[in-house]
Every structure is written in C-alpha cells, then in structure tokens.
Design a protein around this motif. Structure first.
Motif, PDB file in Angstrom:
ATOM      1  N   HIS A  53       0.480   1.672  -9.627  1.00  0.00           N
ATOM      2  CA  HIS A  53       1.129   0.940  -8.549  1.00  0.00           C
ATOM      3  C   HIS A  53       2.539   0.556  -8.992  1.00  0.00           C
ATOM      4  O   HIS A  53       2.826   0.450 -10.190  1.00  0.00           O
ATOM      5  CB  HIS A  53       0.316  -0.315  -8.198  1.00  0.00           C
ATOM      6  CG  HIS A  53       0.833  -1.037  -6.997  1.00  0.00           C
ATOM      7  ND1 HIS A  53       1.690  -2.107  -7.105  1.00  0.00           N
ATOM      8  CD2 HIS A  53       0.635  -0.821  -5.666  1.00  0.00           C
ATOM      9  CE1 HIS A  53       1.998  -2.525  -5.889  1.00  0.00           C
ATOM     10  NE2 HIS A  53       1.377  -1.769  -5.001  1.00  0.00           N
ATOM     11  N   ALA A  54       3.399   0.332  -8.007  1.00  0.00           N
ATOM     12  CA  ALA A  54       4.805   0.019  -8.306  1.00  0.00           C
ATOM     13  C   ALA A  54       4.977  -1.217  -9.180  1.00  0.00           C
ATOM     14  O   ALA A  54       5.951  -1.325  -9.932  1.00  0.00           O
ATOM     15  CB  ALA A  54       5.577  -0.153  -6.992  1.00  0.00           C
ATOM     16  N   ASN A  68      -6.241  -2.788 -15.232  1.00  0.00           N
ATOM     17  CA  ASN A  68      -7.498  -2.351 -14.622  1.00  0.00           C
ATOM     18  C   ASN A  68      -7.341  -0.955 -14.027  1.00  0.00           C
ATOM     19  O   ASN A  68      -6.325  -0.665 -13.370  1.00  0.00           O
ATOM     20  CB  ASN A  68      -7.917  -3.314 -13.510  1.00  0.00           C
ATOM     21  CG  ASN A  68      -8.193  -4.703 -14.027  1.00  0.00           C
ATOM     22  OD1 ASN A  68      -8.800  -4.869 -15.073  1.00  0.00           O
ATOM     23  ND2 ASN A  68      -7.746  -5.721 -13.299  1.00  0.00           N
ATOM     24  N   TYR A  69      -8.337  -0.107 -14.235  1.00  0.00           N
ATOM     25  CA  TYR A  69      -8.290   1.218 -13.610  1.00  0.00           C
ATOM     26  C   TYR A  69      -9.508   1.407 -12.712  1.00  0.00           C
ATOM     27  O   TYR A  69     -10.608   0.925 -13.005  1.00  0.00           O
ATOM     28  CB  TYR A  69      -8.206   2.335 -14.657  1.00  0.00           C
ATOM     29  CG  TYR A  69      -9.491   2.651 -15.398  1.00  0.00           C
ATOM     30  CD1 TYR A  69     -10.392   3.604 -14.906  1.00  0.00           C
ATOM     31  CD2 TYR A  69      -9.798   2.029 -16.597  1.00  0.00           C
ATOM     32  CE1 TYR A  69     -11.556   3.910 -15.588  1.00  0.00           C
ATOM     33  CE2 TYR A  69     -10.953   2.328 -17.298  1.00  0.00           C
ATOM     34  CZ  TYR A  69     -11.833   3.273 -16.778  1.00  0.00           C
ATOM     35  OH  TYR A  69     -12.988   3.577 -17.457  1.00  0.00           O
ATOM     36  N   ALA A  70      -9.302   2.105 -11.601  1.00  0.00           N
ATOM     37  CA  ALA A  70     -10.362   2.346 -10.620  1.00  0.00           C
ATOM     38  C   ALA A  70     -11.015   3.704 -10.845  1.00  0.00           C
ATOM     39  O   ALA A  70     -10.410   4.616 -11.407  1.00  0.00           O
ATOM     40  CB  ALA A  70      -9.788   2.284  -9.207  1.00  0.00           C
ATOM     41  N   VAL A  72     -12.983  -0.553 -13.265  1.00  0.00           N
ATOM     42  CA  VAL A  72     -13.433  -1.168 -12.014  1.00  0.00           C
ATOM     43  C   VAL A  72     -13.996  -0.058 -11.126  1.00  0.00           C
ATOM     44  O   VAL A  72     -13.230   0.678 -10.492  1.00  0.00           O
ATOM     45  CB  VAL A  72     -12.294  -1.908 -11.286  1.00  0.00           C
ATOM     46  CG1 VAL A  72     -12.826  -2.571 -10.010  1.00  0.00           C
ATOM     47  CG2 VAL A  72     -11.649  -2.944 -12.189  1.00  0.00           C
ATOM     48  N   PRO A  73     -15.323   0.139 -11.084  1.00  0.00           N
ATOM     49  CA  PRO A  73     -15.908   1.211 -10.261  1.00  0.00           C
ATOM     50  C   PRO A  73     -15.968   0.844  -8.781  1.00  0.00           C
ATOM     51  O   PRO A  73     -16.222  -0.307  -8.437  1.00  0.00           O
ATOM     52  CB  PRO A  73     -17.321   1.361 -10.846  1.00  0.00           C
ATOM     53  CG  PRO A  73     -17.634   0.017 -11.419  1.00  0.00           C
ATOM     54  CD  PRO A  73     -16.332  -0.563 -11.892  1.00  0.00           C
ATOM     55  N   ILE A 128      -5.365  -3.037  -7.682  1.00  0.00           N
ATOM     56  CA  ILE A 128      -5.752  -2.369  -8.924  1.00  0.00           C
ATOM     57  C   ILE A 128      -4.489  -1.698  -9.463  1.00  0.00           C
ATOM     58  O   ILE A 128      -3.631  -1.286  -8.676  1.00  0.00           O
ATOM     59  CB  ILE A 128      -6.892  -1.342  -8.665  1.00  0.00           C
ATOM     60  CG1 ILE A 128      -7.677  -1.069  -9.942  1.00  0.00           C
ATOM     61  CG2 ILE A 128      -6.376  -0.056  -8.070  1.00  0.00           C
ATOM     62  CD1 ILE A 128      -8.808  -2.021 -10.159  1.00  0.00           C
ATOM     63  N   GLU A 129      -4.353  -1.605 -10.774  1.00  0.00           N
ATOM     64  CA  GLU A 129      -3.085  -1.110 -11.314  1.00  0.00           C
ATOM     65  C   GLU A 129      -2.972   0.405 -11.431  1.00  0.00           C
ATOM     66  O   GLU A 129      -1.895   0.973 -11.249  1.00  0.00           O
ATOM     67  CB  GLU A 129      -2.827  -1.726 -12.691  1.00  0.00           C
ATOM     68  CG  GLU A 129      -2.450  -3.184 -12.671  1.00  0.00           C
ATOM     69  CD  GLU A 129      -3.630  -4.098 -12.893  1.00  0.00           C
ATOM     70  OE1 GLU A 129      -3.414  -5.232 -13.322  1.00  0.00           O
ATOM     71  OE2 GLU A 129      -4.779  -3.667 -12.647  1.00  0.00           O
TER      72      GLU A 129
END
Length: 294
Positions: free
Chosen positions: A133-134, A156-158, A184-185, A201-202
């Motif tokens: 994300h920006a 955090n990663y999705a 983060v699922p 989420i990042e």
C-alpha cells in the motif's frame, strides 16, 4: 416350464434396470445447465479465471454455465461439496494451486483429494506480484527488505488462507530475505485485495491478473514479481530473483476438476473444449494482457 413368481419378478427388474441404464448412457451431455463451482468469494484469482472462460464454455457446450461462489475454509468447503455431488458432468470445480496441499495443511478433510475428485485440465497460471500500500515507505524490493529487517513482525501481509500460494510464497520470501512479517489470512482474494487497497493491510503477494488494475491505477506499488522472468503485463516490475535472490520462483495456477465417477467421455469432452478455448489466439492474447498464461 413356467417360471416361479420370484424368478419372473427378478427377471423383470433386471430388464428394467438394463433399460434405464441404457437410456441414461445414451442421454446427451450436457442435458441441463452446468454449475461451475468457485470455492472462493467473488473477486479473487480463481473467480477471475472462471469469468474469463465461462462465455466461451457456454458457446462450446451449447448449455448455460452458472458460476457458483462457495467460499470458506481455504476453498475446502466448495471442493467438498463438489466431491459429494452427482458425477454426471453437470457440476465441475475450479481450484487454486493450494488444492494440492490440502492434505498437508488441513488435519481433517471430509473428502479425499486424490480419490474423490479427478482432474480435467489446467486452465491458467501466472506469477504473483509483491504489492504494498502507498503508506508503506518502500517503492522497490531493496528498500522493502530493509524496512522489514528494521521492524521485524510489524508489517502485516494478507493471504487467501493458510496453505495458499500467497501464504507459502510470503513464507518463502521471509526465509530467502531473512525477514519477518505477520500473517493475516482471509476467506478469499477479493476481500484481501480490498483491504490492501483500503490500507487496512500493508502488503500481499497477489496474482498478476488481479494486481494489474490496481498497479495501473496507482493504488498499489508493485515491488517485485515471483516468476522466472518478467510478465508481459508488467514488464517494468523486476523479479525477486533478479534483485538478488537467485532461484526464487513461484507461479500460481487454476485447474478444473470433476467428481470421481464422472463418465470418461464427459471428462474428455470438457478437456478438449477447454484446450480449444485456450488455443484460440484472441483468447490467449486477452489472457496475456492480464498476466495470465493458458
């Protein structure tokens, strides 16, 4: 000599069963709408592929093809439903590459991956794109790795679920770069990318076909891609391997399955029609523009 009543009735039943079986075998397929089950919510990679091929499949088979999104439990709920459905060729399933890992990532499954569903064909594959994300102050892979090392576990990663290619690719990436992120699922690619675009989420490894619109719109930064070479759809985005991590390669795929017991001629017809669709130069070019390879 007259037959006894039980033998006579038995003979009639046998004849009736034979007639019904013969009639069933001669029933042309498909004889009713086909349900194409996508075991994830709308908006994800599998759903996108389903919507690409649906119109062509309808034309090829001369029957309506209805996409049925059955998300949940990393795709296992939809797969389980198809595994238990009538094996007559009117219910088929699209799966993500994580399907092959179900026996390793889920302790209890109410169906057998190798026994209850049979392969029809692979439909498409593409690399994953590392997106941020920006608000994440990193526009390239080197800067992103430095950020992760400076604040282990903060980013955090999705993913679309435990054991998915998004999840395992992120774990492989952390191992290769000696970094740490927090997983983060989500229930599917659609909800995950919505939260990524919204800044909840990042970062995320997302299939190229889904990442492309967000990158072109400037909503997300494309840091790197996981293929062996750069995608035609994102030629300016380097691979992870060429940025100092040789041998790093991951490609995501979507395949078609049918319930075990589906007649062989139906499987062969489905396989043949899908391969013809993928072999159409115009359709193949449209897939390539979206980062997909048939």
């Amino acid at each position: 000599m007259r037959q006894s009543a039980p033998k006579f009735v038995g003979a009639l039943v046998t004849a009736w069963v034979a007639c019904v079986s013969a009639a069933y075998a001669q029933t042309p397929w498909p004889s009713k709408p086909i349900r194409l089950v996508v075991p994830f919510p709308a908006g994800g990679f599998v759903d996108a592929v389903a919507r690409q091929i649906q119109p062509q499949l309808q034309t090829a088979l001369g029957q309506t093809v209805v996409i049925d999104n059955r998300g949940g439990a990393g795709g296992t709920l939809g797969a389980s439903e198809v595994a238990r459905s009538q094996p007559d060729g009117h219910t088929i399933l699209l799966v993500f590459d994580s399907y092959a890992l179900y026996p390793l990532t889920y302790l209890k499954l109410n169906f057998d991956v190798a026994r209850d569903l049979v392969p029809v064909t692979q439909i498409a594959s593409n690399p994953l794109i590392l997106l941020t994300h920006a608000k994440v102050q990193a526009k390239d892979l080197e800067t992103f790795v430095k950020l992760l090392k400076s604040e282990p576990g903060r980013v955090n990663y999705a993913s679309v679920g435990v054991g998915s290619s998004n999840h395992l690719t992120a774990e492989l990436f952390q191992s290769a770069t000696a970094t740490t992120m927090t997983h983060v699922p989500y229930r599917g690619g659609g909800p995950a990318q919505q939260d990524l675009v919204g800044g909840h989420i990042e970062t995320m490894f997302l299939s190229a076909s889904l990442a492309l619109p967000h990158v072109k719109a400037g909503a997300l930064n494309a840091i790197a891609q996981t293929g062996a070479k750069r995608s035609v759809a994102l030629p300016d985005v380097p691979t992870v391997a060429e940025r100092g991590y040789p041998g790093f390669e991951v490609n995501s795929w979507v395949g078609m399955l049918a319930p075990a017991g589906t007649p062989r001629d139906v499987i062969d017809r489905l396989h043949s029609e899908v391969r013809k669709i993928l072999g159409d130069p115009k359709f193949a070019a449209r897939l390539e523009e979206q980062g997909l390879v048939g």
